[in-house]
Design an enzyme around this catalytic site. Structure first.
Site, PDB file in Angstrom:
ATOM      1  N   GLY A 179     -21.472 -12.264  11.394  1.00  0.00           N
ATOM      2  CA  GLY A 179     -20.777 -11.049  11.832  1.00  0.00           C
ATOM      3  C   GLY A 179     -19.819 -10.556  10.775  1.00  0.00           C
ATOM      4  N   ASN A 180     -18.951  -9.643  11.156  1.00  0.00           N
ATOM      5  CA  ASN A 180     -17.926  -9.169  10.227  1.00  0.00           C
ATOM      6  C   ASN A 180     -16.624  -8.919  10.978  1.00  0.00           C
ATOM      7  OD1 ASN A 180     -17.801  -6.235  11.035  1.00  0.00           O
ATOM      8  ND2 ASN A 180     -19.981  -6.408  10.511  1.00  0.00           N
ATOM      9  N   ARG A 181     -15.599  -8.527  10.269  1.00  0.00           N
ATOM     10  CA  ARG A 181     -14.250  -8.473  10.847  1.00  0.00           C
ATOM     11  C   ARG A 181     -13.909  -7.159  11.525  1.00  0.00           C
ATOM     12  NH1 ARG A 181     -11.421 -12.860   8.939  1.00  0.00           N
ATOM     13  NH2 ARG A 181     -12.213 -13.764   7.010  1.00  0.00           N
ATOM     14  N   SER A 182     -14.868  -6.253  11.649  1.00  0.00           N
ATOM     15  CA  SER A 182     -14.530  -4.952  12.237  1.00  0.00           C
ATOM     16  C   SER A 182     -14.130  -5.103  13.706  1.00  0.00           C
ATOM     17  CB  SER A 182     -15.722  -4.002  12.125  1.00  0.00           C
ATOM     18  OG  SER A 182     -15.404  -2.791  12.760  1.00  0.00           O
TER      19      SER A 182
END
Ligand SMILES: Cc1cc2nc3c(=O)[nH]c(=O)nc-3n(C[C@H](O)[C@H](O)[C@H](O)COP(=O)(O)O)c2cc1C
Length: 396
Positions: free
Chosen positions: A203-206
């Site tokens: 995933g990512n930090r958004s």
């Protein structure tokens, strides 16, 4: 500011207590005007104690003060939440059988309705026509949220989160224009997740905060908004239709489907560029020795695809991309704008406490065929409004 909070007889009347608190705690003077039916759900003492003002649904109390005229004329904003099918019909037709409907007829200030009712009532042609009439007159009618209704049933008709209604009211009080009225807008938000196995993902930090701010502000400016939300744990923006997705493939399908017939698409979601080539059906177990390497493959480039589709067939008038860069921010942004065929590219520096998960942001908006626009550090809502200002110009 003097706010009239109209409350009509829907099951969501109790949620108006929270809306009332948001107004009073931010220094507004609130006069609550419930209907007789609203008082069957929440009693007058609650409204009186929370607002510090007298409460009556009748035109016959304190007649010497002529409340049926005075309350509406003095108001800076009238907000009716929840607004029943009945009160929408009365307002559309100018009936004046109680203090709230008299207030609506005498108010010269902006009026906001936050309807809440069963899906059948909301979708009935009579209600649709009444809402259309009110909107034609410049009244703000917030589309209800989709979700659990009074009983076990779900669908459109739920009162939006009071904090979200409050945000719409603040914007109306500040005199923000309804310059996106009649426009269909698609916004993607959040960060996609690419499954490794049923338990793990890349995933990512958004957080989705910027995309949600874009959806919230577009809805408040009158647009019909579809928000494609990837894994954001945030309340639905008032008035937006929310489609939830997890992976990039799901986000692509949802955005492409919603963008048919849309005027604007804003790709604010942080979309994974790569995904694991194989998704294991069962949890990968810990074994002795080193784990197997995860082989990655490229994901579809949704922004580029939107641009290509628009070259082949009629598509959205304005496509807005986002670029999150950690270095060479402007040079990378300019190259991306040219490569993707979008009209605006919002470039922001990310990492080390910047942009992700924070309430504030700063960005440069690159404009195809125009000069870049710097948006100084400030609330993500301000950046969203700056983007919509540029979009509104391009829409003409
Ligand atoms: C338990 C209950 C819940 C109701 N909830 C709603 C509602 O959410 N929305 C709505 O439009 N009407 C709802 N109604 C119907 C309204 O109360 C009814 O139309 C009433 O005449 C509305 O009066 P008012 O618009 O003057 O407040 C509900 C009625 C009951 C008994």
């Amino acid at each position: 500011m003097k706010v009239v909070l109209g409350v009509s007889g829907g099951i969501a009347a109790y949620k108006a207590c929270e809306l009332l608190r948001l107004f009073t705690e931010s220094g507004h003077e609130v006069r609550v005007v419930p209907t007789r039916e609203a008082l069957k759900f929440v009693g007058a003492p609650t409204w009186a104690a929370l607002s510090g003002n007298p409460v009556s649904p009748e035109v016959w109390d304190d007649v010497h003060e002529v409340p049926h005229v005075r309350i509406g004329k003095r108001a800076d904003l009238v907000v009716v939440a929840p607004a029943t099918a009945d009160v929408l019909a009365k307002a559309a037709h100018g009936l004046a059988g109680d203090l709230l409907t008299n207030t609506l007829l005498t108010a010269t200030c902006p009026v906001v309705f936050a309807p809440a009712m069963h899906t059948e009532m909301w979708q009935h042609p009579a209600t649709r026509a009444n809402v259309a009439t009110l909107r034609e007159r410049g009244t703000v009618v917030i589309d209800p949220a989709v979700g659990r209704l009074t009983g076990a049933d779900t669908g459109p008709g739920r009162l939006p989160d009071p904090a979200e209604i409050f945000q719409v009211c603040l914007r109306v009080l500040r005199g923000r224009p309804q310059d996106l009225a009649g426009r269909k807008v698609v916004v993607s938000a959040g960060g996609t997740r690419e499954a490794i196995d049923p338990v793990r993902y890349i995933g990512n930090r958004s957080s989705g905060l910027q995309g949600y701010a874009l959806a919230r502000t577009a809805a408040a400016r009158g647009a019909e908004v579809t928000l494609v939300s990837a894994n954001a744990a945030l309340p639905d923006p008032a008035g937006a239709k929310v489609v939830r997705v997890e992976s990039t493939a799901e986000l692509r399908d949802a955005v492409l489907a919603a963008s048919t017939g849309a005027d604007v698409v804003v790709m604010a979601a942080a979309v994974a560029d790569f995904r694991p080539a194989t998704r294991h059906d069962t949890k990968i177990k810990k074994t002795d020795g080193e784990p197997e390497a995860i082989h990655l493959v490229k994901n579809p480039d949704i922004l580029a695809e939107l641009g290509e589709r628009r070259r082949a067939e009629p598509g959205p008038s304005v496509i807005v991309g986002f670029a999150a860069e950690t270095h060479d921010v402007l040079a990378n942004g300019q190259a991306k704008l040219a490569r993707k065929g979008c009209d605006l590219l919002v470039v922001n520096q990310v990492g080390e406490g910047l942009a992700f998960g924070t309430p504030d942001n700063a960005a440069t908006v690159l404009v195809a065929g125009g000069d870049p626009v710097e948006v100084p550090f400030g609330p993500k809502e301000d950046l969203a409004d700056a983007v919509w200002d540029l979009v509104a110009v391009r829409l003409g």
